[in-house]
Enzyme design. Structure first.
Site, PDB file in Angstrom:
ATOM      1  N   SER A  40      26.863 -71.716  71.981  1.00  0.00           N
ATOM      2  CA  SER A  40      26.424 -71.864  70.594  1.00  0.00           C
ATOM      3  C   SER A  40      25.924 -73.259  70.249  1.00  0.00           C
ATOM      4  CB  SER A  40      27.572 -71.496  69.651  1.00  0.00           C
ATOM      5  OG  SER A  40      28.708 -72.300  69.909  1.00  0.00           O
ATOM      6  N   ASP A 315      30.416 -76.237  60.713  1.00  0.00           N
ATOM      7  CA  ASP A 315      31.644 -75.439  60.732  1.00  0.00           C
ATOM      8  C   ASP A 315      32.480 -76.040  61.859  1.00  0.00           C
ATOM      9  OD1 ASP A 315      30.061 -74.495  62.826  1.00  0.00           O
ATOM     10  OD2 ASP A 315      29.904 -72.463  62.055  1.00  0.00           O
ATOM     11  N   HIS A 317      30.811 -76.499  64.585  1.00  0.00           N
ATOM     12  CA  HIS A 317      29.663 -77.031  65.313  1.00  0.00           C
ATOM     13  C   HIS A 317      29.135 -78.285  64.625  1.00  0.00           C
ATOM     14  CE1 HIS A 317      29.825 -72.699  66.249  1.00  0.00           C
ATOM     15  NE2 HIS A 317      29.416 -73.068  67.454  1.00  0.00           N
TER      16      HIS A 317
END
Length: 347
Positions: A40, A315, A317
């Site tokens: 991600s 978040d 990330h």
């Protein structure tokens, strides 16, 4: 939504990057394409096409793109900044290509994936499948755009960004990092790099594993609140130390194998430890959601911060701003990427 000042600040940052990373046309041709593998941290939207997955395809994800893109942040990822630096278009998601022929790079990364097949059973596009996707690219897509005779040279001159490993340290939400696991994981990663090499890849840009012990989902449940899990970060360091050794080893074993090692872990830790140096105001809480009670996931109805440029984390990330700081540290300052070379002339 952000204020006009916030939008102007974001625009200025992007313009400055484009100016700083601008190259002469002949220089940009040094790297003809960027191929991206991983999770991600660099996914550009592949999970939008994975059945049953939550692809972050809703606001506020992608808010600084103007539209959700499937990226797990508010704007650009480290892969996007690398593309800008190389003078290349953003590498599009492989699973969304359909019949399009792309010769400037493709993104195979998938949120939730890892090096190991068992890392995330819900993610169908694991690294092994990402590599199979690249194999299909070499055999079916690139010949259509370049001609059969030009594919081998193109692949050997392209740059391969690989950013994976953090999800492997977690299984069923349980952290499994240890010295023994680090050795196992590095051997599995070695196998996959060897396969990419066998498919023609020669130039590798490899991120190490970020400090998951400092992710908001971990640190905001620590005592005191906001403190990183030093135990978790130390166990991640077992893998990171072996990674650099592995890259040097492959350089001696595989013909033509060259690499840039990117210390993503160090970049995030330095921003977290000296936030005001980088204009960061909030170094522990995520931008989305702003509430730290209960679920830390960023939903479409979440309340999110107005100025993403003052946060490290969107978040769990990094924000686009944190990724932009990383880009400057790597490409301009050469502080976290070794060897200290101009990646545009990566030979």
């Amino acid at each position: 939504m952000s204020s006009n000042n916030d939008l102007n600040h974001s625009l200025i940052l992007t313009v400055l990057l484009l100016i700083a990373f601008a190259t002469k046309s002949e220089e940009s041709k040094q790297i003809p394409a960027l191929y991206v593998f991983g999770d991600s941290l660099v996914d550009s939207g592949n999970n939008h096409y994975v059945p049953g997955e939550d692809p972050q395809n809703y606001f506020p994800y992608g808010i600084d793109f103007g539209t959700p893109t499937g990226r797990c942040t508010n704007g650009k990822t480290v892969a996007d900044f690398l593309a800008i630096y190389l003078g290349l278009p953003f590498a599009p998601a492989y699973l969304g290509l359909s019949n399009r022929v792309i010769t400037t790079g493709i993104n195979y990364a998938s949120a939730g994936s890892g090096i190991l097949p068992d890392t995330n059973n819900k993610t169908s596009f694991i690294m092994d499948e990402q590599i199979r996707g690249f194999e299909r690219t070499v055999k079916e897509i690139l010949p259509k755009g370049l001609g059969e005779e030009a594919v081998e040279k193109h692949v050997s001159e392209s740059l391969f960004l690989v950013s994976s490993g953090v999800n492997d340290h977690f299984k069923n939400k349980t952290f499994r990092g240890s010295r023994k696991f680090a050795s196992y994981l590095i051997n599995e990663f070695k196998i996959r790099l060897q396969i990419l090499h066998s498919l023609g890849a020669r130039k590798f840009f490899v991120n190490n594993v970020p400090p998951a012990g400092c992710f908001p989902s971990i640190s905001l449940h620590s005592k005191p609140i906001g403190k990183c899990s030093e135990k978790m970060n130390k166990r991640i360091s077992f893998y990171n130390k072996k990674l650099l050794i592995l890259l040097h080893e492959l350089q001696t074993q595989l013909p033509g194998f060259t690499f840039v090692h990117s210390d993503l872990n160090k970049s995030i830790m330095e921003i977290r430890q000296n936030p005001h140096k980088y204009g960061i105001v909030e170094a522990t809480k995520p931008c989305c959601p702003r509430s730290i009670n209960g679920d830390l996931a960023c939903h479409s109805c979440s309340d999110f911060c107005a100025n993403r440029n003052t946060y490290i984390f969107f978040d769990d990330h990094p924000t686009e701003r944190a990724n932009q700081i990383y880009a400057t540290k790597c490409f301009i300052d050469h502080a976290i990427c070794t060897p200290r070379i101009n990646i545009r002339h990566f030979l």
